[in-house]
Write a protein that holds these residues in place. Sequence first.
Motif, PDB file in Angstrom:
ATOM      1  N   THR A  26     -46.139 -18.546 -11.791  1.00  0.00           N
ATOM      2  CA  THR A  26     -46.941 -18.854 -10.606  1.00  0.00           C
ATOM      3  C   THR A  26     -46.377 -20.082  -9.912  1.00  0.00           C
ATOM      4  O   THR A  26     -46.087 -21.092 -10.564  1.00  0.00           O
ATOM      5  CB  THR A  26     -48.412 -19.097 -10.991  1.00  0.00           C
ATOM      6  OG1 THR A  26     -48.917 -17.931 -11.656  1.00  0.00           O
ATOM      7  CG2 THR A  26     -49.262 -19.383  -9.770  1.00  0.00           C
ATOM      8  N   THR A  34     -47.144 -23.043  -7.227  1.00  0.00           N
ATOM      9  CA  THR A  34     -48.237 -23.783  -6.584  1.00  0.00           C
ATOM     10  C   THR A  34     -47.631 -24.669  -5.499  1.00  0.00           C
ATOM     11  O   THR A  34     -46.679 -25.418  -5.768  1.00  0.00           O
ATOM     12  CB  THR A  34     -48.996 -24.641  -7.606  1.00  0.00           C
ATOM     13  OG1 THR A  34     -49.473 -23.788  -8.666  1.00  0.00           O
ATOM     14  CG2 THR A  34     -50.173 -25.349  -6.961  1.00  0.00           C
ATOM     15  N   GLN A  59     -54.204 -26.471  -1.804  1.00  0.00           N
ATOM     16  CA  GLN A  59     -53.197 -25.955  -2.736  1.00  0.00           C
ATOM     17  C   GLN A  59     -53.262 -24.425  -2.770  1.00  0.00           C
ATOM     18  O   GLN A  59     -54.325 -23.839  -2.956  1.00  0.00           O
ATOM     19  CB  GLN A  59     -53.419 -26.523  -4.141  1.00  0.00           C
ATOM     20  CG  GLN A  59     -53.073 -27.997  -4.264  1.00  0.00           C
ATOM     21  CD  GLN A  59     -53.089 -28.467  -5.710  1.00  0.00           C
ATOM     22  OE1 GLN A  59     -53.218 -27.671  -6.639  1.00  0.00           O
ATOM     23  NE2 GLN A  59     -52.954 -29.769  -5.910  1.00  0.00           N
ATOM     24  N   THR A  84     -51.297 -20.661  -4.147  1.00  0.00           N
ATOM     25  CA  THR A  84     -50.521 -20.117  -5.269  1.00  0.00           C
ATOM     26  C   THR A  84     -49.871 -18.802  -4.862  1.00  0.00           C
ATOM     27  O   THR A  84     -50.394 -18.058  -4.022  1.00  0.00           O
ATOM     28  CB  THR A  84     -51.402 -19.880  -6.512  1.00  0.00           C
ATOM     29  OG1 THR A  84     -52.457 -18.980  -6.180  1.00  0.00           O
ATOM     30  CG2 THR A  84     -51.975 -21.190  -7.032  1.00  0.00           C
ATOM     31  N   GLU A 136     -45.714 -26.876  -8.441  1.00  0.00           N
ATOM     32  CA  GLU A 136     -45.420 -26.301  -9.760  1.00  0.00           C
ATOM     33  C   GLU A 136     -44.624 -25.016  -9.572  1.00  0.00           C
ATOM     34  O   GLU A 136     -44.832 -24.300  -8.582  1.00  0.00           O
ATOM     35  CB  GLU A 136     -46.718 -25.991 -10.529  1.00  0.00           C
ATOM     36  CG  GLU A 136     -47.482 -27.223 -10.971  1.00  0.00           C
ATOM     37  CD  GLU A 136     -48.748 -26.872 -11.739  1.00  0.00           C
ATOM     38  OE1 GLU A 136     -49.031 -25.647 -11.889  1.00  0.00           O
ATOM     39  OE2 GLU A 136     -49.443 -27.785 -12.176  1.00  0.00           O
TER      40      GLU A 136
END
Length: 202
Positions: A135, A137, A150, A152, A186
């Motif tokens: 995933t 982010t 945020q 995803t 991320e």
Amino acid sequence: MSDDNDYSATVLGSHWISGGPLPVEDVAPDRVDGSVLRFGPGVTAAAVAPFAVVPGGTLTLPAPAPVRRSRWAGLRRYTLAAVVLLAVLGYLAWQRLGPSVAVRDVTVSTAAGGPTCGAAADVLAVVATDGRPGTLTYRWIRSDGTRSEQLTERVARGQHEARLHLLWTFQGTGSYPARAELELLEPARRTAAVEFTYQCSG
């Protein structure tokens, strides 16, 4: 001579016609060895009968041996099923808990001329990955001070890039230099941006 021949033939014929078979005397066996009877000299011993001999009765055949199923055959079957189950669980755990996606590169681009009056700029970010599942982010940061929440993006195994879009709408007349930046949070922190100019002469 003819009379003698006729007489002999008559006597011989009378003997075969009137005479019966000679009586046969019962001969007792020399000895009895179990169920084997031996009569006279030169008689070899017979093989012992494979079943019990019952005088005056029926033959008793030996009962067939019971079929015994091997305990190891059942264990082998269950062992094979357990090995297959463990292999499937291990594969699923490796997919879920194994190494996550890694980011190779991030680029951001838009149309070279920029948007025109009342139009929207389509800003595209391309995130190159190593093909592992995971995933991403991220969030968008605009030069007018606006930040998105945020966001995803899920990438599947074998997917080597993710394409992320930002639609930025402009209104009014004039010229406005704009900058759109993608901030990847991320699995690793990276940033990439593009600059363009909105122009509307009215």
